[in-house]
Scaffold this active site. Structure first.
Site, mmCIF file in Angstrom:
data_model
loop_
_atom_site.group_PDB
_atom_site.id
_atom_site.type_symbol
_atom_site.label_atom_id
_atom_site.label_comp_id
_atom_site.label_asym_id
_atom_site.label_seq_id
_atom_site.Cartn_x
_atom_site.Cartn_y
_atom_site.Cartn_z
ATOM 1 N N TYR A 143 -51.304 -30.705 3.779
ATOM 2 C CA TYR A 143 -50.113 -31.183 3.071
ATOM 3 C C TYR A 143 -50.058 -32.704 3.042
ATOM 4 O O TYR A 143 -49.276 -33.287 2.269
ATOM 5 C CB TYR A 143 -48.830 -30.634 3.713
ATOM 6 C CG TYR A 143 -48.685 -29.133 3.607
ATOM 7 C CD1 TYR A 143 -49.370 -28.398 2.649
ATOM 8 C CD2 TYR A 143 -47.847 -28.435 4.471
ATOM 9 C CE1 TYR A 143 -49.242 -27.028 2.559
ATOM 10 C CE2 TYR A 143 -47.706 -27.057 4.380
ATOM 11 C CZ TYR A 143 -48.412 -26.361 3.423
ATOM 12 O OH TYR A 143 -48.282 -24.992 3.334
ATOM 13 N N LYS A 194 -59.713 -21.153 10.515
ATOM 14 C CA LYS A 194 -60.710 -20.492 9.664
ATOM 15 C C LYS A 194 -62.056 -21.161 9.942
ATOM 16 O O LYS A 194 -62.727 -21.683 9.027
ATOM 17 C CB LYS A 194 -60.330 -20.617 8.184
ATOM 18 C CG LYS A 194 -59.227 -19.680 7.748
ATOM 19 C CD LYS A 194 -59.659 -18.223 7.648
ATOM 20 C CE LYS A 194 -60.503 -17.976 6.411
ATOM 21 N NZ LYS A 194 -60.978 -16.564 6.376
ATOM 22 N N ASP A 227 -56.852 -15.090 8.608
ATOM 23 C CA ASP A 227 -56.648 -13.873 7.809
ATOM 24 C C ASP A 227 -56.473 -12.658 8.729
ATOM 25 O O ASP A 227 -55.613 -11.805 8.504
ATOM 26 C CB ASP A 227 -57.778 -13.656 6.793
ATOM 27 C CG ASP A 227 -59.164 -13.824 7.395
ATOM 28 O OD1 ASP A 227 -59.280 -14.406 8.493
ATOM 29 O OD2 ASP A 227 -60.141 -13.378 6.767
ATOM 30 N N ASP A 251 -47.348 -22.526 8.362
ATOM 31 C CA ASP A 251 -46.312 -22.339 7.345
ATOM 32 C C ASP A 251 -46.244 -20.859 6.956
ATOM 33 O O ASP A 251 -45.174 -20.232 6.940
ATOM 34 C CB ASP A 251 -46.697 -23.210 6.131
ATOM 35 C CG ASP A 251 -45.560 -23.349 5.140
ATOM 36 O OD1 ASP A 251 -44.490 -22.798 5.380
ATOM 37 O OD2 ASP A 251 -45.768 -24.028 4.109
ATOM 38 N N ASP A 255 -43.466 -17.713 8.670
ATOM 39 C CA ASP A 255 -42.562 -16.961 7.783
ATOM 40 C C ASP A 255 -42.832 -15.463 7.874
ATOM 41 O O ASP A 255 -41.908 -14.648 7.864
ATOM 42 C CB ASP A 255 -42.722 -17.422 6.327
ATOM 43 C CG ASP A 255 -41.771 -18.580 6.006
ATOM 44 O OD1 ASP A 255 -41.111 -19.081 6.942
ATOM 45 O OD2 ASP A 255 -41.698 -18.983 4.829
#
Ligand code: NAD
Length: 370
Positions: A143, A194, A227, A251, A255
């Protein structure tokens, strides 16, 4: 004489002042019944600060936040400020505040209260007793990485770029926050990346492992691909204790984990900065929900997320586990009695007002304080 802990209260906009008022009652109760007296300051942030002072994060408020031991924030924003330029939007005030305090670690607990397990989208037995803490790196990664932008390739095509970038100090500081917190919990930390397809993820994995080996040999550290973590959170979420991950994966995963637990009105959060020489770190505690303009001023808001944000402050800024556990238990008992605000009310039951929920929690605290 030791100084009282300093707390800055920023109620903000919409339902912020309503849920903050109930939290103030809880704070006052601790002073009266547990000898835990806070020096409280109050100030404006967000839309109300823009209206009063022309800026959503006035420098005088930032100065107070920098000198406080912790900041408690309600919520900011609302349709009233939809036409204001982006630099002066209420939400920008919150970003300014977070940046000024250097808050690089975002803590999002996902706790399922037994009384609300039916509200989860998962089977009750999968979420009953669930208590996960997700630590998300907040001010680095994709970001913020450069280069970033949309480029015109000149042939009718365009190219969009974001850059995932982490340095070792950025990884080390958030890893240390996560290891420290894991030490106060069940002692199991899962670092998520990852590393199989991203070199920045490989660096993340190697550096978290390095900090674990050198400084936290008693913490059980595992690594998981993002994942797989997303799948495991819905397959068997109780396998996790603390998860530490980067900005992007944090992020998404925080959630996802939040929705395992039911309502937005129940979810607290904390953002923590670096420790200074005295061991003190800047910290901001706030509910995950926003200013809920649709119910603002109606006495309908659920104050529990705000009260539980204060509970996080008791644990992480003030080391007051006994009082934190007492309030936590009071909330559980109230929910167990079927007392609910409108957002979590059972079918056919009458919802409590914001103040009545505050009354119920205070009365349970009174009963538990023997
Ligand atoms: P929201 O979280 O304010 O509301 C979403 C829905 O959840 C609404 O129906 C609301 O009534 C309900 N809700 C939220 N909190 C509740 C509570 N404590 N009790 C009962 N019901 C509750 O999200 P939104 O509507 O997308 O945003 C409204 C404003 O809040 C926007 O201006 C947005 O930018 C801002 N916002 C601020 C923050 C923050 O201050 N940290 C976070 C998110 C959104």
């Amino acid at each position: 004489m030791t100084q009282n802990p300093q707390l800055l209260l920023l109620a903000g906009d919409g339902i912020g002042p309503e849920v903050m008022a109930e939290t103030r009652r809880v704070i006052a109760w601790l002073g009266d019944h547990r000898g835990l007296v806070f020096d409280l300051e109050e100030d404006l942030v967000g839309g109300c600060a823009f209206d009063a002072e022309g800026h959503p994060a006035p420098s005088s408020m930032i100065a107070k936040a920098l000198s406080a031991d912790a900041v408690l924030l309600g919520a900011v924003g609302g349709p009233k400020w939809a036409g204001v330029d982006y630099a002066h939007r209420p939400e920008q005030g919150l970003l300014d505040l977070r940046k000024s305090l250097g808050l690089f670690a975002n803590l999002r607990p996902a706790i399922c209260f037994d009384a609300l397990k039916e509200a989860s989208s998962l089977k009750p037995e999968l979420v009953s007793g669930l208590d996960i803490l997700i630590v998300r790196e907040l001010i680095g990664g994709i970001y913020f990485g450069e280069p970033a932008g949309i480029e015109d390739l000149g042939n009718g095509q365009r190219r969009g770029v974001n850059t995932q970038v982490y340095t070792t100090p950025e990884i080390h500081r958030v890893a240390r926050v996560a290891f420290d917190l894991t030490g106060k919990r069940k002692g199991r930390l899962t670092s998520v990346d990852k590393a199989n397809v991203m070199v920045s993820g490989l660096l993340w994995r190697e550096e978290v492992q390095k900090i674990g080996d050198a400084e936290y040999p008693d913490i059980q550290l595992d690594h998981m691909y993002a994942d797989n973590c997303a799948m495991q959170l819905v397959r068997s979420p109780k396998q996790f204790d603390v998860i530490v991950t980067d900005n992007l994966f944090g992020d998404l995963l925080s959630d996802e984990a939040a929705m395992l637990t039911g309502s937005l009105g129940m979810l607290p959060s904390a953002s923590i900065g670096a420790k200074d020489e005295s061991g003190k770190a800047h910290a901001l505690y706030e509910p995950v929900h926003g200013s809920a303009p649709d119910i603002a001023g109606q006495g309908k808001a659920n104050p529990i997320a705000m009260i539980l944000s204060f509970v996080m402050a008791l644990r992480y800024s003030f080391n007051r586990e006994v009082e934190a556990d007492l309030i936590d238990q009071a909330v559980r008992n109230v929910l167990g009695q079927g007392l609910r605000t409108a957002d979590i009310v059972l079918q056919g039951e009458t919802p409590l007002s914001t103040a009545a929920m505050g009354d119920a929690i205070l009365s349970e605290m009174e009963s538990l304080n023997v």
